[in-house]
Motif scaffolding. Structure first.
Motif, short mmCIF file in Angstrom:
data_model
loop_
_atom_site.label_atom_id
_atom_site.label_comp_id
_atom_site.label_asym_id
_atom_site.label_seq_id
_atom_site.Cartn_x
_atom_site.Cartn_y
_atom_site.Cartn_z
N LEU A 1 9.88 24.46 -0.56
CA LEU A 1 8.75 24.07 -1.41
C LEU A 1 7.83 23.09 -0.68
O LEU A 1 6.60 23.19 -0.77
CB LEU A 1 9.24 23.43 -2.71
CG LEU A 1 9.69 24.37 -3.82
CD1 LEU A 1 10.35 23.57 -4.95
CD2 LEU A 1 8.52 25.17 -4.37
N LEU A 2 8.43 22.16 0.04
CA LEU A 2 7.61 21.16 0.73
C LEU A 2 6.83 21.78 1.90
O LEU A 2 5.69 21.43 2.16
CB LEU A 2 8.48 19.99 1.21
CG LEU A 2 9.06 19.14 0.08
CD1 LEU A 2 10.04 18.11 0.62
CD2 LEU A 2 7.95 18.45 -0.72
N TYR B 1 5.94 24.91 1.97
CA TYR B 1 4.92 25.72 1.30
C TYR B 1 3.73 24.84 0.91
O TYR B 1 2.57 25.20 1.08
CB TYR B 1 5.51 26.38 0.06
CG TYR B 1 4.55 27.31 -0.62
CD1 TYR B 1 4.43 28.62 -0.21
CD2 TYR B 1 3.72 26.85 -1.65
CE1 TYR B 1 3.52 29.47 -0.81
CE2 TYR B 1 2.81 27.69 -2.25
CZ TYR B 1 2.71 29.00 -1.82
OH TYR B 1 1.82 29.82 -2.40
N ALA B 2 4.06 23.66 0.42
CA ALA B 2 3.02 22.71 0.01
C ALA B 2 2.14 22.32 1.20
O ALA B 2 0.93 22.21 1.08
CB ALA B 2 3.65 21.46 -0.58
#
Ligand SMILES: Nc1ncnc2c1ncn2[C@@H]1O[C@H](COP(=O)(O)OP(=O)(O)OP(=O)(O)O)[C@@H](O)[C@H]1O
Ligand SMILES: [Mg+2]
Lengths: 256, 418
Positions: free
Chosen positions: B384-385, B387-388
């Protein structure tokens, strides 16, 4: 639900290990609300960090059991999956991750740990809407990045929103009241009260008696120098408000 | 002497066309790029050649083509995976494939597949190699005042071939016209492939173009992409270079801004793991006044991967009131990954605004812990990080259908669900 016995924890810094928690004991049962008060730097946030599994602490003595399991054996995510929640004193900004994606991942990871399938998208949206209403958060926040550019109060409100979404067994609120305006304080406290059941429990860390007018605790503990030095009912908070901490400090000196 | 040079010499007598011959001679003269050359300092070209690729003349190549033609199901699958439009030009192993292609009929849009040799003699080995051997390519000419709403997709599909596949494209966009093009670089075998491609684009007055390069050919696909854009006044050109999977990839992207009030945007993402290698070299020549260029390249480097970013901005003396911004940001996921980043500003005008910055960082422990504290496992949390971090570049992609596809694909690569 939670049994902490004689917990000693230290933090390793450049100048060697520094003991912060110095023999703390606390028992929290289902249906209870505990308040922890105490001067700055006595280890309240450290306790929260150790319980949620943040790296960088050494547990040198004592035990912590959560629902009969040794909490210290579990990773931070496993603790959360078992129903432990921390509303951070300083919520972290995560630019690039929307609240929706963040919470969807959290909900699904927790469900996965219980052998459940992913939450259906419309059910998730419904849940988001419902819980946002509970803390009176604007719908814009669904797509906004996690805590990124939020005001202090908005960050705190977002913590309670997350708590509502994840429906934990035990929630630790670390100074969730600081930074909230009077209306927001009432909203957040009402939110917490609505989530209270016989099955869950709350540990509320605060400096102000004011919050405890809204969230009425069953127990109030005073923490000083890494341990709980006095416990009482909600009247203890009033007494502290009136007299300050000096008498507590003396109390602990006498004990040592 | 290198193997490649001797192969080039063997081919020399077979070439009829004078320009091609001159290019080949020049290539032989220039020699295979070596790491001693400043421009090739961090990219070892021989590592591509060592996998056994050879340049092949067009005549010899078609024989191979027919051998591989069979059912087209695999190619179609790959196209469907990405395609968001009905305008599609497909090359398989360097040869235009009419059966897989489809294209809008418009009186002012002309499309030829061609291998027209450019008459420019350059001092670049790969360009000359391309001049001498290019087998095919598109010649797309869009008239004045034409707005093409649907994305025009160009697929470069590769399968088992030891040939250096070489394509040459020319794209001409007329005055006040608008067009969006996406290039997909695909290799569907475990067998290595190598594409050396040259694209020239001319963007006329007040024309708007968006070009997307989607490099997702798997870890054995090597690319040397050479893109040259000329912009006229008040034109807007955006090039997005998205490198998702690949072997050794080198992207040359060069702009000549020749008309005032033109806007140039460069948007890049490279997502690297294992031994992947991406070398992005961009150059903007601000030749005239009152123009703006904007560049954001973000890289994510895991495993033993290597990223190279070299962004050069040249502001000529005449180019007063130029605004040029450049940023290269990298997220290092492993201690064995390397990033070499170098901004180069050459400013000869005095009244300009230019800035550049390069950073490399790691995943923040506090962010990781925050996600874990919400029950998200470490791997997904990292995904997720990452992707962020990539999101900013992806969000810059204006075409919504393509943006959604890319978001899905990046999430898949990072093993997260959105
Ligand atoms: N990384 C660290 N290195 C050294 N000391 C630390 C570190 N983190 C915390 N401490 C120290 O541990 C002590 C306890 O800090 P903690 O944040 O738990 O206090 P607190 O009771 O939550 O205070 P407050 O009411 O101000 O929030 C403090 O003296 C603090 O300076
Ligand atoms: Mg604190």
């Amino acid at each position: 639900m939670l049994q902490i016995k004689n917990l000693h924890a230290s933090i390793s810094s450049d100048s060697g290990a520094k003991e912060i928690l110095k023999g703390l004991s606390l028992e929290v049962n289902a249906g209870e609300v505990h308040a922890i008060m105490g001067p700055n730097g006595t280890g309240k946030s450290t306790l929260a960090a150790v319980l949620t599994g943040k790296e960088g602490y050494d547990i040198t003595e004592g035990t912590v059991e959560f629902e009969g399991k040794n909490l210290m054996d579990l990773s931070p995510e496993e603790r959360a999956q078992q129903g432990l929640f921390l509303a951070f004193q300083y919520p972290v900004e995560i630019p690039g991750v929307s609240n929706a994606n963040f919470l969807k991942a959290a909900v699904n990871e927790i469900r996965k740990s219980k052998g459940m399938d992913n939450i259906p998208p419309n059910e998730f949206l419904k849940l988001m809407r419902e819980k946002m209403e509970l803390v009176e958060m604007s719908k814009d926040f669904i797509s906004r990045f996690v805590n990124h550019g939020y005001s202090g109060g908005e960050k705190k409100r977002n913590e309670i929103f997350q708590m509502a979404m994840l429906d934990p067994k035990l929630a630790i609120l670390d100074e969730t009241d600081s930074g909230l305006d009077i209306d927001a304080l009432r909203i957040v406290a009402n939110g917490v009260n609505k989530l209270r059941t016989k099955e869950n429990a709350f540990v509320v860390i605060t400096h102000y008696q004011r919050l405890l007018d809204y969230i009425i605790p069953d127990f109030v503990h005073v923490m000083y120098d890494g341990k709980i030095v006095k416990s009482g009912d909600k009247d203890l908070a009033l007494e502290l408000e009136e007299k300050g901490y000096d008498w507590i400090k003396e109390l602990s000196n006498v004990e040592i | 002497m290198s193997d490649l040079i001797s192969i080039l010499q063997e081919n020399l007598p077979k070439i009829q066309d004078e320009n091609q011959k001159a290019s080949l001679q020049n290539a032989i003269q220039l020699g295979v790029p070596s790491m001693k050359n400043e421009e090739w300092k961090y990219t070892y070209y021989n590592k591509i050649l060592q996998q056994g690729f050879k340049p092949v003349l067009v005549a010899d190549q078609h024989v191979n083509m027919f051998k591989m033609m069979g059912s087209l199901t695999v190619e179609k699958e790959f196209i469907d995976e990405y395609s968001v439009s009905e305008n599609r030009i497909v090359f398989v192993n360097g040869v235009f494939h009419s059966e897989l292609s489809s294209f809008i009929n418009h009186p002012q849009i002309n499309l030829w597949n061609t291998n027209n040799v450019s008459e420019n003699i350059t001092s670049d080995f790969l360009l000359e190699l391309n001049n001498a051997f290019a087998s095919d390519g598109i010649f797309l000419e869009i008239g004045d005042h034409v707005v093409v709403n649907d994305l025009i997709e160009i697929f470069y599909i590769h399968t088992k071939s030891s040939d250096i596949i070489q394509l040459k494209n020319k794209i001409i966009v007329g005055k006040n016209s608008q067009v969006k093009l996406a290039e997909y670089y695909i290799n569907y075998d475990e067998a290595p492939a190598y594409l050396n491609i040259v694209t020239e684009m001319q963007v006329a007055e007040n024309a708007h173009t968006e070009l997307y390069k989607i490099q997702d050919g798997g870890k054995v696909f090597n690319i040397t992409d050479n893109t040259f854009v000329k912009q006229d006044k008040s034109s807007v050109c955006t090039v997005n270079t998205i490198s998702l999977t690949g072997g050794i990839t080198r992207n040359i992207l060069q702009f000549d801004v020749n008309g005032e009030r033109a806007e140039t945007h460069m948007n890049g993402l490279y997502l690297l793991e294992n031994e992947e290698h991406v070398d992005n070299r961009t150059l903007v020549n601000h030749n005239v006044a009152n123009c703006e260029s904007n560049e954001l390249y973000k890289g994510i480097l895991g495993g033993k991967s290597t990223g190279v970013f070299n962004g050069k901005i040249v502001v000529k003396q005449a180019a007063q009131k130029t605004n040029a911004f450049q940023s290269n940001r990298n997220l290092l996921l492993s201690n064995d990954a390397n990033i070499y980043t170098k901004p180069q500003l050459e400013i000869f005008a005095d009244d300009v605004k230019c800035s550049h910055g390069a950073t490399s960082s790691q995943i923040e422990d506090s962010e990781l812990f925050y996600l874990q504290a919400r029950g998200i496992g470490k791997e997904v949390a990292r995904g997720l990080l990452v992707y962020a971090f990539a999101a900013e570049v992806v969000e810059n992609i204006k075409n919504e259908l393509l943006r959604n596809k890319l978001q899905e694909r990046i999430a898949e690569l990072l093993k997260i669900e959105l």
